[in-house]
Motif scaffolding. Structure first.
Motif, PDB file in Angstrom:
ATOM      1  N   LEU A  28     -48.718 -66.134 -80.366  1.00 44.00           N
ATOM      2  CA  LEU A  28     -49.544 -64.772 -80.372  1.00 44.00           C
ATOM      3  C   LEU A  28     -50.010 -64.205 -81.633  1.00 44.00           C
ATOM      4  CD1 LEU A  28     -46.856 -62.943 -77.961  1.00 44.00           C
ATOM      5  CD2 LEU A  28     -48.869 -64.166 -77.352  1.00 44.00           C
ATOM      6  N   ARG A  29     -49.157 -64.655 -82.441  1.00 38.83           N
ATOM      7  CA  ARG A  29     -49.605 -64.150 -83.983  1.00 38.83           C
ATOM      8  C   ARG A  29     -51.057 -65.057 -84.360  1.00 38.83           C
ATOM      9  NH1 ARG A  29     -45.632 -62.679 -89.055  1.00 38.83           N
ATOM     10  NH2 ARG A  29     -47.080 -61.593 -90.004  1.00 38.83           N
ATOM     11  N   GLN A  30     -51.156 -66.335 -84.061  1.00 36.56           N
ATOM     12  CA  GLN A  30     -52.273 -66.987 -84.621  1.00 36.56           C
ATOM     13  C   GLN A  30     -53.285 -66.711 -83.657  1.00 36.56           C
ATOM     14  OE1 GLN A  30     -51.795 -71.150 -83.402  1.00 36.56           O
ATOM     15  NE2 GLN A  30     -53.765 -71.839 -84.803  1.00 36.56           N
ATOM     16  N   MET A  31     -53.105 -66.168 -82.237  1.00 33.02           N
ATOM     17  CA  MET A  31     -54.278 -65.669 -81.754  1.00 33.02           C
ATOM     18  C   MET A  31     -54.804 -64.362 -82.039  1.00 33.02           C
ATOM     19  SD  MET A  31     -53.012 -66.627 -77.446  1.00 33.02           S
ATOM     20  CE  MET A  31     -54.426 -65.964 -76.908  1.00 33.02           C
ATOM     21  N   ALA A  32     -53.855 -63.631 -82.468  1.00 31.36           N
ATOM     22  CA  ALA A  32     -54.138 -62.289 -82.921  1.00 31.36           C
ATOM     23  C   ALA A  32     -54.863 -62.376 -84.281  1.00 31.36           C
ATOM     24  CB  ALA A  32     -52.904 -61.483 -83.261  1.00 31.36           C
ATOM     25  N   SER A  33     -54.799 -63.329 -85.160  1.00 31.15           N
ATOM     26  CA  SER A  33     -55.511 -63.575 -86.633  1.00 31.15           C
ATOM     27  C   SER A  33     -56.494 -64.218 -86.455  1.00 31.15           C
ATOM     28  CB  SER A  33     -54.434 -63.951 -87.493  1.00 31.15           C
ATOM     29  OG  SER A  33     -53.914 -65.089 -86.995  1.00 31.15           O
ATOM     30  N   ASP A  34     -57.033 -64.644 -85.257  1.00 30.30           N
ATOM     31  CA  ASP A  34     -58.237 -65.697 -85.065  1.00 30.30           C
ATOM     32  C   ASP A  34     -59.500 -64.567 -84.971  1.00 30.30           C
ATOM     33  OD1 ASP A  34     -60.178 -67.499 -84.392  1.00 30.30           O
ATOM     34  OD2 ASP A  34     -59.275 -68.071 -82.444  1.00 30.30           O
ATOM     35  N   ARG A  35     -60.156 -64.530 -86.074  1.00 26.14           N
ATOM     36  CA  ARG A  35     -61.274 -63.656 -86.231  1.00 26.14           C
ATOM     37  C   ARG A  35     -62.409 -64.367 -85.351  1.00 26.14           C
ATOM     38  NH1 ARG A  35     -59.940 -59.475 -89.346  1.00 26.14           N
ATOM     39  NH2 ARG A  35     -58.097 -59.879 -90.935  1.00 26.14           N
ATOM     40  N   SER A  36     -62.303 -65.399 -85.011  1.00 23.02           N
ATOM     41  CA  SER A  36     -63.520 -66.024 -84.100  1.00 23.02           C
ATOM     42  C   SER A  36     -63.442 -65.147 -82.770  1.00 23.02           C
ATOM     43  CB  SER A  36     -63.457 -67.323 -84.038  1.00 23.02           C
ATOM     44  OG  SER A  36     -62.261 -67.821 -83.257  1.00 23.02           O
ATOM     45  N   ARG A  37     -62.393 -64.774 -82.451  1.00 23.79           N
ATOM     46  CA  ARG A  37     -62.446 -64.064 -81.074  1.00 23.79           C
ATOM     47  C   ARG A  37     -62.775 -62.657 -81.082  1.00 23.79           C
ATOM     48  NH1 ARG A  37     -58.697 -66.810 -77.499  1.00 23.79           N
ATOM     49  NH2 ARG A  37     -57.723 -68.600 -78.550  1.00 23.79           N
ATOM     50  N   GLU A  38     -63.426 -61.789 -80.431  1.00 25.52           N
ATOM     51  CA  GLU A  38     -63.671 -60.444 -80.156  1.00 25.52           C
ATOM     52  C   GLU A  38     -62.851 -59.895 -79.621  1.00 25.52           C
ATOM     53  OE1 GLU A  38     -67.680 -59.595 -79.079  1.00 25.52           O
ATOM     54  OE2 GLU A  38     -68.642 -60.932 -80.740  1.00 25.52           O
ATOM     55  N   ARG A  39     -62.463 -60.599 -78.366  1.00 26.49           N
ATOM     56  CA  ARG A  39     -61.450 -60.027 -77.473  1.00 26.49           C
ATOM     57  C   ARG A  39     -60.306 -61.094 -76.981  1.00 26.49           C
ATOM     58  NH1 ARG A  39     -63.094 -55.117 -75.528  1.00 26.49           N
ATOM     59  NH2 ARG A  39     -61.424 -55.245 -74.064  1.00 26.49           N
ATOM     60  N   ILE A  40     -59.191 -60.744 -76.852  1.00 24.90           N
ATOM     61  CA  ILE A  40     -58.064 -61.479 -76.169  1.00 24.90           C
ATOM     62  C   ILE A  40     -57.725 -61.204 -74.574  1.00 24.90           C
ATOM     63  CG2 ILE A  40     -55.785 -62.234 -76.563  1.00 24.90           C
ATOM     64  CD1 ILE A  40     -57.245 -62.944 -78.935  1.00 24.90           C
ATOM     65  N   SER A  41     -57.911 -62.043 -73.778  1.00 24.69           N
ATOM     66  CA  SER A  41     -57.635 -61.859 -72.441  1.00 24.69           C
ATOM     67  C   SER A  41     -56.219 -62.458 -71.955  1.00 24.69           C
ATOM     68  CB  SER A  41     -58.806 -62.614 -71.513  1.00 24.69           C
ATOM     69  OG  SER A  41     -58.808 -63.954 -71.535  1.00 24.69           O
ATOM     70  N   ASP A 109     -56.770 -54.580 -81.643  1.00 30.07           N
ATOM     71  CA  ASP A 109     -55.842 -53.847 -80.821  1.00 30.07           C
ATOM     72  C   ASP A 109     -54.694 -54.653 -80.234  1.00 30.07           C
ATOM     73  OD1 ASP A 109     -57.458 -51.567 -80.838  1.00 30.07           O
ATOM     74  OD2 ASP A 109     -58.307 -52.136 -79.185  1.00 30.07           O
ATOM     75  N   PHE A 110     -54.987 -56.027 -80.184  1.00 31.07           N
ATOM     76  CA  PHE A 110     -54.068 -57.223 -80.010  1.00 31.07           C
ATOM     77  C   PHE A 110     -53.254 -57.405 -81.164  1.00 31.07           C
ATOM     78  CE2 PHE A 110     -52.656 -61.422 -79.419  1.00 31.07           C
ATOM     79  CZ  PHE A 110     -52.008 -61.232 -78.013  1.00 31.07           C
ATOM     80  N   GLU A 111     -53.853 -57.233 -82.374  1.00 30.07           N
ATOM     81  CA  GLU A 111     -53.083 -57.616 -83.602  1.00 30.07           C
ATOM     82  C   GLU A 111     -52.201 -56.589 -83.733  1.00 30.07           C
ATOM     83  OE1 GLU A 111     -54.465 -59.353 -87.904  1.00 30.07           O
ATOM     84  OE2 GLU A 111     -55.756 -57.898 -86.732  1.00 30.07           O
ATOM     85  N   ALA A 112     -52.595 -55.428 -83.625  1.00 37.19           N
ATOM     86  CA  ALA A 112     -51.763 -54.177 -83.821  1.00 37.19           C
ATOM     87  C   ALA A 112     -50.460 -54.211 -82.996  1.00 37.19           C
ATOM     88  CB  ALA A 112     -52.398 -52.978 -83.585  1.00 37.19           C
ATOM     89  N   ILE A 113     -50.617 -54.849 -81.674  1.00 36.44           N
ATOM     90  CA  ILE A 113     -49.527 -54.714 -80.949  1.00 36.44           C
ATOM     91  C   ILE A 113     -48.534 -55.876 -81.348  1.00 36.44           C
ATOM     92  CG2 ILE A 113     -48.880 -55.308 -78.270  1.00 36.44           C
ATOM     93  CD1 ILE A 113     -51.351 -54.091 -77.508  1.00 36.44           C
ATOM     94  N   ILE A 114     -49.171 -57.104 -81.516  1.00 36.76           N
ATOM     95  CA  ILE A 114     -48.048 -58.105 -82.052  1.00 36.76           C
ATOM     96  C   ILE A 114     -47.627 -57.742 -83.402  1.00 36.76           C
ATOM     97  CG2 ILE A 114     -48.387 -60.419 -82.762  1.00 36.76           C
ATOM     98  CD1 ILE A 114     -48.858 -59.886 -79.768  1.00 36.76           C
ATOM     99  N   SER A 115     -48.342 -57.100 -84.377  1.00 35.70           N
ATOM    100  CA  SER A 115     -47.673 -56.931 -85.489  1.00 35.70           C
ATOM    101  C   SER A 115     -46.516 -55.879 -85.251  1.00 35.70           C
ATOM    102  CB  SER A 115     -48.657 -55.965 -86.352  1.00 35.70           C
ATOM    103  OG  SER A 115     -49.184 -54.724 -85.902  1.00 35.70           O
TER     104      SER A 115
END
Length: 219
Positions: A28-41, A109-115
């Motif tokens: 989840l942390r890797q997905m949250a820090s992946d700046r190539s993604r605009e959104r996480i589904s 937003d996803f990154e904020a939740i994961i943090s």
């Protein structure tokens, strides 16, 4: 001479150790820090987790219910839990309707939740280890799925603060499934029993109070 060097001397290649499954917190942390993604589904998490998708997604949907949430939140988060728990109960392949799978949020937003949840999630994962494996394999796994289904139904009910204990039970079951840890399954059963007792008492109290009000209204 080590076993590996003896094998090489005999013309054999040393066996590679079996790779350990990556922890959900790290994924989840890797997905949250992946700046190539605009959104996480939800579909992104579903596809990334592979055969561990049911346990991972149940945990993702149950965790927010461990704290007080705005009215209606538990019903929204409980709907996917109903699908996933039912599939676990009957040993079906993980699947979610498109309307649920395509729900997404901004990566930030996803990154904020994961943090916020990463430390607690990582701490719980460090406690996991393969044990009491009979409790995380069929048919015992199907019973865990059924109990999660019952907890998901309770979670969707409009009971004030009635979502915390069912969510805790689902989280414990999910950790057990992810880590192949039967001890967490046992803790999940205890939490489910406590949840059913508490919520059942609350429902009984509400019904009794309503009956009293109605009786006095027509007296």
């Amino acid at each position: 001479m080590t076993i590996e060097s003896m094998d090489m001397a005999r013309g054999r290649l040393p066996r590679n150790p079996r790779p350990r499954a990556r922890r959900l917190s790290a994924i989840l942390r890797q997905m949250a820090s992946d700046r190539s993604r605009e959104r996480i589904s939800i579909r992104d998490i579903f596809e990334t987790m592979g055969d561990r998708a049911i346990g991972a997604l149940m945990l993702v949907f149950a965790l927010p219910n461990l704290v007080p949430t705005p009215p209606g939140t538990s019903a929204i988060l409980g709907a996917p839990l109903l699908f996933l728990a039912a599939q676990l109960t009957f040993g079906l392949k993980p699947w979610l309707p498109k309307v649920i799978a395509d729900r997404s949020m901004r990566r930030e937003d996803f990154e904020a939740i994961i943090s916020r949840i990463h430390r607690k999630l990582a701490f719980a994962e460090r406690m996991l280890k393969p044990r009491l494996s009979v409790l995380v394999e069929p048919p015992a796994e199907y019973l865990s799925g059924f109990l999660c289904l019952v907890m998901a139904i309770i979670l969707t009910l409009p009971i004030p603060l009635g979502n915390m204990l069912p969510a805790l039970a689902i989280c414990l079951f999910s950790f057990g499934i992810l880590g192949r840890d039967g001890l967490f399954v046992i803790l999940g059963v205890i939490a489910a029993g406590l949840s059913a007792t508490v919520v059942g008492g609350m429902v009984y109290g509400i019904i009794k109070a309503a009956a009293f009000v109605i009786a006095n209204w027509f007296a």
